[in-house]
Design an enzyme around this catalytic site. Structure first.
Site, PDB file in Angstrom:
ATOM      1  N   GLU A 251       0.830  -1.201   0.000  1.00  0.00           N
ATOM      2  CA  GLU A 251       0.000   0.000   0.000  1.00  0.00           C
ATOM      3  C   GLU A 251       0.867   1.254   0.000  1.00  0.00           C
ATOM      4  O   GLU A 251       2.035   1.205   0.427  1.00  0.00           O
ATOM      5  CB  GLU A 251      -0.918   0.004   1.227  1.00  0.00           C
ATOM      6  CG  GLU A 251      -1.879  -1.170   1.254  1.00  0.00           C
ATOM      7  CD  GLU A 251      -2.797  -1.157   2.461  1.00  0.00           C
ATOM      8  OE1 GLU A 251      -3.713  -1.997   2.511  1.00  0.00           O
ATOM      9  OE2 GLU A 251      -2.581  -0.308   3.356  1.00  0.00           O
ATOM     10  N   SER A 256       5.978  -2.106   2.048  1.00  0.00           N
ATOM     11  CA  SER A 256       5.952  -3.556   2.248  1.00  0.00           C
ATOM     12  C   SER A 256       5.891  -3.937   3.721  1.00  0.00           C
ATOM     13  O   SER A 256       6.244  -5.053   4.099  1.00  0.00           O
ATOM     14  CB  SER A 256       7.185  -4.189   1.583  1.00  0.00           C
ATOM     15  OG  SER A 256       7.126  -4.019   0.188  1.00  0.00           O
ATOM     16  N   THR A 284       2.104  -5.580  -9.400  1.00  0.00           N
ATOM     17  CA  THR A 284       2.483  -6.101 -10.705  1.00  0.00           C
ATOM     18  C   THR A 284       1.346  -6.903 -11.329  1.00  0.00           C
ATOM     19  O   THR A 284       0.739  -7.745 -10.663  1.00  0.00           O
ATOM     20  CB  THR A 284       3.737  -6.988 -10.588  1.00  0.00           C
ATOM     21  OG1 THR A 284       4.739  -6.282  -9.870  1.00  0.00           O
ATOM     22  CG2 THR A 284       4.278  -7.345 -11.966  1.00  0.00           C
ATOM     23  N   GLU A 365       8.383 -17.134  -3.709  1.00  0.00           N
ATOM     24  CA  GLU A 365       8.613 -15.914  -4.484  1.00  0.00           C
ATOM     25  C   GLU A 365      10.094 -15.543  -4.470  1.00  0.00           C
ATOM     26  O   GLU A 365      10.685 -15.207  -5.502  1.00  0.00           O
ATOM     27  CB  GLU A 365       7.789 -14.767  -3.896  1.00  0.00           C
ATOM     28  CG  GLU A 365       8.017 -13.428  -4.572  1.00  0.00           C
ATOM     29  CD  GLU A 365       7.297 -12.301  -3.864  1.00  0.00           C
ATOM     30  OE1 GLU A 365       7.700 -11.131  -4.058  1.00  0.00           O
ATOM     31  OE2 GLU A 365       6.339 -12.570  -3.120  1.00  0.00           O
TER      32      GLU A 365
END
Length: 378
Positions: A251, A256, A284, A365
């Site tokens: 946000e 993060s 993304t 990730e």
């Protein structure tokens, strides 16, 4: 059969709508390529219809011709007009490189207990596929900020590449044979590593993220924490390239700092839905996404008050494309949720356990990012 041209014929192709050049007695149509030319399109237009062999080699290495030549070639000069040897362009992209450290050590002849013939077959098949089916669109999209086409995304999905990007697991069951003939039950993390490495070789980070980034980090929660419908319908549709998804956590207020997310989801008095309000930024693939795997606050402050949801694009969901330091082909996005009704069954995991869902998702990730960086470096 290769088409032949006289120099007089080539000289007629000298306009912005029809521009040919000659290099090493080979004729190239650079009409559409002109917009991608680093030196500007008008330089090519000025040289339209001419033999630019000397000019080309005074400014470029032969690798440039190997990269673009095969796709731009339209013919060669006829025998009487050819000066010296006709040197055909040849792309070496799909070949195993002889440059030291450009390939993993196993492909340089050293022993590894982790690779076998299936890994060799996958790398060779994938490298050929990327060269023939992906590379041209990727290079154009990276420069022009154009995201991957639906046709490309569906082709990648139908071949099981999206599923391979996620590593081994039950999600591979719908793909009996993967690229290179690899069976779903024998697919391992070293196969996945090869997929990340090969796409990294494109050196088109924005476009590459446009193909995979949002899907890679948003689909695992669907399979790991979703209900039966989400696991059997929503997740597979994304893997097949029919739908797109993104992970909406970051946000503008907290970056993060996941534990302090402000987006709120209030549960209805009847318990059948949540009302979602808030904003997300730098997401993304968000601009073209059909699904938003969204972290929101359902309780008090801190990590214990967060829950993860599957949010479908619809009323109250708006997205705005953001320009960042790399290509807009990645579709980095600002997302606003305004009184969005989210069915209670779209809760991923348990209420108040969203922070754990997010943290567990980050492991894979980071693994994928590390491999991608190594692929870029090679």
């Amino acid at each position: 059969m290769t088409e032949t041209f006289s120099r007089a014929e080539v000289s007629k192709h000298n306009t912005q709508d029809d521009c040919f050049i000659i290099i090493d007695n080979v004729v190239y149509d650079v009409t559409k390529f002109a917009g991608l030319h680093p030196g500007g399109e008008f330089l090519l237009y000025e040289l339209g219809g001419l033999d630019v062999t000397e000019d080309f080699y005074s400014l470029h290495r032969v690798e440039v011709l190997e990269k673009f030549g095969p796709r731009l070639k339209v013919g060669v000069l006829s025998g009487s007009d050819a000066k010296g040897e006709i040197i055909e362009p040849k792309s070496s992209f799909a070949e195993i490189s002889e440059v030291p450290f450009a390939e993993p050590s196993y492909w340089r002849g050293l022993h590894s207990p982790y690779y076998n013939q299936t890994h060799i077959d996958l790398r060779l098949a994938l490298r050929k596929f990327i060269d023939q089916e992906v590379r041209e669109e990727a290079e154009f999209g990276e420069v022009n900020g154009k995201p991957p086409s639906k046709e490309l995304l569906q082709k990648i999905g139908s071949m099981g590449i999206n599923a391979m990007i996620l590593g081994p697991g039950k999600h591979l069951k719908g793909f009996n044979k993967l690229l290179g003939g690899v069976k779903a039950e024998e697919f391992d993390y070293f196969h996945e590593q090869i997929v990340h490495e090969e796409f990294a070789r494109l050196m088109c980070p924005g476009f590459n993220d446009g193909m995979f980034a949002g899907m890679t980090i948003s689909v695992p929660p669907l399979f790991n924490f979703g209900n039966d419908h989400i696991k059997s319908v929503v997740g597979p549709a994304v893997l097949r390239g029919e739908k797109r998804s993104c992970l909406a956590i970051t946000e503008p207020y907290v970056g993060s700092d996941v534990a302090n997310v402000r987006t709120r989801a209030e549960k209805s008095s009847c318990g059948t839905y949540y009302t979602l309000n808030g904003v997300k930024k730098w997401i993304t693939n968000g601009h073209g996404a059909d699904y938003f795997i969204t972290l929101a606050r359902t309780g008090g402050p801190g990590a214990g008050g967060l829950s993860m949801f599957l949010v479908e694009r619809g009323d109250g969901v708006s997205t705005k494309l953001l320009k960042t330091s790399y290509s807009t082909a990645a579709e980095t996005t600002y997302i606003a949720f305004e009184n969005v009704k989210v069915p209670a069954e779209n809760l991923l995991g348990k209420e108040g356990k969203g922070f754990m869902v997010a943290m567990g998702n980050f492991n894979h990730e980071r693994y994928a990012l590390c491999i991608g960086f190594l692929g870029h470096a090679r």
